[in-house]
Design a protein around this motif. Structure first.
Motif, PDB file in Angstrom:
ATOM      1  N   GLU A 115      38.828  39.282  35.942  1.00  0.00           N
ATOM      2  CA  GLU A 115      40.000  38.947  36.744  1.00  0.00           C
ATOM      3  C   GLU A 115      41.004  40.086  36.786  1.00  0.00           C
ATOM      4  OE1 GLU A 115      39.882  34.145  35.658  1.00  0.00           O
ATOM      5  OE2 GLU A 115      41.453  35.435  34.800  1.00  0.00           O
ATOM      6  N   VAL A 116      41.634  40.225  37.943  1.00  0.00           N
ATOM      7  CA  VAL A 116      42.728  41.173  38.126  1.00  0.00           C
ATOM      8  C   VAL A 116      43.905  40.400  38.714  1.00  0.00           C
ATOM      9  CG1 VAL A 116      43.529  43.219  39.351  1.00  0.00           C
ATOM     10  CG2 VAL A 116      41.199  43.150  38.456  1.00  0.00           C
ATOM     11  N   ILE A 117      45.057  40.506  38.082  1.00  0.00           N
ATOM     12  CA  ILE A 117      46.267  39.834  38.556  1.00  0.00           C
ATOM     13  C   ILE A 117      46.984  40.751  39.552  1.00  0.00           C
ATOM     14  CG2 ILE A 117      48.510  38.877  37.889  1.00  0.00           C
ATOM     15  CD1 ILE A 117      47.295  38.291  35.131  1.00  0.00           C
ATOM     16  N   ILE A 118      47.342  40.199  40.715  1.00  0.00           N
ATOM     17  CA  ILE A 118      48.010  41.005  41.742  1.00  0.00           C
ATOM     18  C   ILE A 118      49.177  40.216  42.328  1.00  0.00           C
ATOM     19  CG2 ILE A 118      47.720  42.450  43.776  1.00  0.00           C
ATOM     20  CD1 ILE A 118      44.727  42.277  43.480  1.00  0.00           C
ATOM     21  N   PRO A 119      50.385  40.797  42.319  1.00  0.00           N
ATOM     22  CA  PRO A 119      51.478  40.151  43.053  1.00  0.00           C
ATOM     23  C   PRO A 119      51.147  40.113  44.543  1.00  0.00           C
ATOM     24  CG  PRO A 119      52.316  41.825  41.550  1.00  0.00           C
ATOM     25  CD  PRO A 119      50.840  42.004  41.608  1.00  0.00           C
ATOM     26  N   GLU A 120      51.318  38.945  45.153  1.00  0.00           N
ATOM     27  CA  GLU A 120      51.055  38.817  46.591  1.00  0.00           C
ATOM     28  C   GLU A 120      52.342  38.524  47.346  1.00  0.00           C
ATOM     29  OE1 GLU A 120      48.278  35.650  47.459  1.00  0.00           O
ATOM     30  OE2 GLU A 120      49.546  34.126  46.556  1.00  0.00           O
ATOM     31  N   PRO A 121      52.434  38.979  48.608  1.00  0.00           N
ATOM     32  CA  PRO A 121      51.395  39.584  49.427  1.00  0.00           C
ATOM     33  C   PRO A 121      51.051  41.008  48.965  1.00  0.00           C
ATOM     34  CG  PRO A 121      53.487  39.652  50.594  1.00  0.00           C
ATOM     35  CD  PRO A 121      53.714  38.824  49.364  1.00  0.00           C
ATOM     36  N   PHE A 122      49.784  41.374  49.153  1.00  0.00           N
ATOM     37  CA  PHE A 122      49.316  42.692  48.741  1.00  0.00           C
ATOM     38  C   PHE A 122      48.475  43.319  49.845  1.00  0.00           C
ATOM     39  CE2 PHE A 122      46.515  39.466  46.659  1.00  0.00           C
ATOM     40  CZ  PHE A 122      45.365  39.666  47.408  1.00  0.00           C
ATOM     41  N   TYR A 123      48.198  44.605  49.698  1.00  0.00           N
ATOM     42  CA  TYR A 123      47.380  45.342  50.659  1.00  0.00           C
ATOM     43  C   TYR A 123      46.082  44.579  50.886  1.00  0.00           C
ATOM     44  CZ  TYR A 123      44.523  49.237  52.485  1.00  0.00           C
ATOM     45  OH  TYR A 123      43.691  50.029  53.238  1.00  0.00           O
ATOM     46  N   ALA A 124      45.814  44.226  52.139  1.00  0.00           N
ATOM     47  CA  ALA A 124      44.724  43.304  52.460  1.00  0.00           C
ATOM     48  C   ALA A 124      43.369  43.751  51.930  1.00  0.00           C
ATOM     49  CB  ALA A 124      44.659  43.107  53.976  1.00  0.00           C
ATOM     50  N   ASN A 125      43.125  45.050  51.896  1.00  0.00           N
ATOM     51  CA  ASN A 125      41.816  45.524  51.459  1.00  0.00           C
ATOM     52  C   ASN A 125      41.557  45.312  49.975  1.00  0.00           C
ATOM     53  OD1 ASN A 125      40.877  46.253  53.963  1.00  0.00           O
ATOM     54  ND2 ASN A 125      41.510  48.378  53.813  1.00  0.00           N
ATOM     55  N   TYR A 126      42.596  44.969  49.192  1.00  0.00           N
ATOM     56  CA  TYR A 126      42.329  44.605  47.802  1.00  0.00           C
ATOM     57  C   TYR A 126      41.373  43.418  47.737  1.00  0.00           C
ATOM     58  CZ  TYR A 126      46.466  47.434  46.496  1.00  0.00           C
ATOM     59  OH  TYR A 126      47.381  48.447  46.310  1.00  0.00           O
ATOM     60  N   ALA A 166      43.167  43.681  34.232  1.00  0.00           N
ATOM     61  CA  ALA A 166      44.209  44.569  34.765  1.00  0.00           C
ATOM     62  C   ALA A 166      45.220  43.795  35.599  1.00  0.00           C
ATOM     63  CB  ALA A 166      43.582  45.669  35.620  1.00  0.00           C
ATOM     64  N   ILE A 167      46.375  44.413  35.750  1.00  0.00           N
ATOM     65  CA  ILE A 167      47.360  44.033  36.768  1.00  0.00           C
ATOM     66  C   ILE A 167      47.364  45.153  37.799  1.00  0.00           C
ATOM     67  CG2 ILE A 167      49.794  43.626  37.264  1.00  0.00           C
ATOM     68  CD1 ILE A 167      50.056  42.583  34.366  1.00  0.00           C
ATOM     69  N   LEU A 168      47.173  44.798  39.049  1.00  0.00           N
ATOM     70  CA  LEU A 168      47.152  45.781  40.125  1.00  0.00           C
ATOM     71  C   LEU A 168      48.468  45.711  40.880  1.00  0.00           C
ATOM     72  CD1 LEU A 168      45.940  47.799  42.126  1.00  0.00           C
ATOM     73  CD2 LEU A 168      44.596  45.939  43.122  1.00  0.00           C
ATOM     74  N   LEU A 169      49.075  46.874  41.038  1.00  0.00           N
ATOM     75  CA  LEU A 169      50.412  46.961  41.631  1.00  0.00           C
ATOM     76  C   LEU A 169      50.416  48.034  42.707  1.00  0.00           C
ATOM     77  CD1 LEU A 169      53.288  45.726  40.847  1.00  0.00           C
ATOM     78  CD2 LEU A 169      53.698  47.943  39.763  1.00  0.00           C
ATOM     79  N   CYS A 170      51.038  47.731  43.849  1.00  0.00           N
ATOM     80  CA  CYS A 170      51.241  48.740  44.890  1.00  0.00           C
ATOM     81  C   CYS A 170      52.727  49.083  44.892  1.00  0.00           C
ATOM     82  CB  CYS A 170      50.821  48.193  46.249  1.00  0.00           C
ATOM     83  SG  CYS A 170      50.823  49.423  47.567  1.00  0.00           S
ATOM     84  N   ASN A 171      53.051  50.351  44.659  1.00  0.00           N
ATOM     85  CA  ASN A 171      54.442  50.752  44.482  1.00  0.00           C
ATOM     86  C   ASN A 171      54.712  52.126  45.096  1.00  0.00           C
ATOM     87  OD1 ASN A 171      57.121  50.755  43.479  1.00  0.00           O
ATOM     88  ND2 ASN A 171      56.487  51.817  41.623  1.00  0.00           N
TER      89      ASN A 171
END
Length: 397
Positions: A115-126, A166-171
């Motif tokens: 599992e990967v935790i991602i704050p949403e909304p996120f880059y669609a291709n994730y 992991a936590i995936l972040l777009c910043n």
């Protein structure tokens, strides 16, 4: 008849590109389309990058090292060190776009079912990268009411399980334009250390930070060296989307050794694009100063224009060149298609990206769109007028 894989069936469509056939048909009918749907800058690519390719006298277009040119990696490390990211050439693998870097990262730190935790909304291709890697996305929802700021750390803790890697972040964020504060980055770092997981940071919009606010990289946090992985790209920074050059960066040598095996399996990144990207590192600061000035103007023009349209709610971005808007409609997919098929003003219309595809949680963001402010002033102004008129007409129907 042979069957395709479940993975192939589950691979999501791009919410950004799935409307392309309708746009192509509209263009065939002679319509002008103002494309607010895709992050393709109209800013000119630095001349020194283009000149490096034009003037190159290569006799044999050969493979590069699987990690990319050593000269490029050394020069890139210098750039990062100037931006408070203390890395060396050995901490960098050049990839075919940031997309490949994300795939290498997921392949190196996850197994199917993790599992990967991602704050949403996120880059669609994730969504697509996770599907390709057999990874389960665990979303944590940010809200338009506070510009999509980082959700409370306690909410992240509630979601961490033995399968969390992991936590995936777009910043800064795509699609939100949110720029995470130093305090938010440090909070994420502490949770990563506490639970011994990775922070995978997509930082391709690093230069696009507005209002004097500084970008804070996950790679700059002391003590996080073994838990931090960064993805980067030249696409937006130098308006070089077609170069398809990115990189994976980490001080964790086990991660990099694993990623290197993926890099070797695809042989090498493209040679000419590396030549252009290496030359682009010599781009003077004045180029970026002008770019930031232009995008700040466009952001203000767009946000102020959206705020004047009845029923529209908009988050004000601090970085990147996107904003999320909530529209007075039920379904943005239907609205976006209707714009292309059935609406025009003086034979002109707009194309937006429905936001449902930027969420992992089903039936979320259905009345939201992502708008990229990558058009010049007069075209943005026209696009705003078209949107306002379109909403009035659509809601009558």
């Amino acid at each position: 008849m042979p069957h395709i894989s479940n993975k192939g069936l589950k691979m999501p469509e791009s919410p950004i590109r799935k409307l392309v056939p309708f746009a192509e048909e509209a263009k065939r009918k002679g319509k002008t389309i103002y494309q607010l749907n895709i992050g393709q800058p109209d800013i000119k690519t630095p001349e020194n990058a283009l000149k490096a390719v034009k003037d190159n006298a290569i006799d044999v277009l050969s493979y590069s090292h699987s990690a990319g040119f050593e000269s490029y990696r050394k020069k890139l490390a210098e750039y990062y060190r100037k931006n408070d990211i203390p890395v060396t050439a050995e901490d960098i693998i050049i990839t075919t776009g940031g997309s490949e870097a994300l795939l290498f990262a997921m392949g190196s730190i996850t197994d199917p079912g993790d599992e990967v935790i991602i704050p949403e909304p996120f880059y669609a291709n994730y969504n697509g990268f996770a599907t390709a890697s057999g990874v389960n996305i665990v979303p944590i929802q940010a809200k338009i009411e506070n510009n999509f700021a980082l959700p409370p750390i306690s909410k992240f803790e509630e979601l961490i399980s033995p399968k969390t890697k992991a936590i995936l972040l777009c910043n800064p964020g795509n699609p939100t334009g949110y720029l995470y504060t130093k305090e938010e980055i440090e909070q994420l770092a502490q949770i990563a250390l506490k639970h011994d997981i990775f922070i995978l940071a997509d930082e391709v919009y690093r230069e696009f930070a507005y209002d004097g606010v500084k970008h804070h990289s996950i790679m700059s946090i002391p003590g996080l060296e073994q838990n931090a992985i960064m993805v980067d790209s030249v696409s937006k920074r130098y308006s070089m989307c077609g170069a398809r050059i990115g990189c994976l960066v980490s001080k964790n040598q086990e991660v990099m050794a694993a990623a290197m095996k993926f890099a070797q399996a695809r042989l090498s990144p493209p040679t000419f694009a590396q030549i252009a990207s290496e030359a682009a590192l010599d781009t003077p600061q004045e180029y970026f100063d002008e770019v930031i000035k232009e995008y700040t103007f466009r952001r203000n023009l767009l946000v102020e224009g959206l705020e004047k349209i009845e029923g529209v709610k908009v988050a004000k971005p601090k970085g990147a060149f996107y904003c999320m808007a909530e529209l007075p409609i039920d379904n943005a997919d239907h609205f976006a298609r209707w714009l292309l098929e059935s609406f025009e003003i003086d034979n002109e219309t707009i194309m937006v990206a429905p936001a449902g595809g930027f969420y992992s949680t089903p039936d979320t963001g259905l009345n939201q769109v992502r708008i990229a402010y990558v058009l010049k002033k007069e075209n943005l102004e026209k696009a705003l007028k078209i949107l306002e008129a379109a909403l009035k007409e659509y809601n009558k129907k």
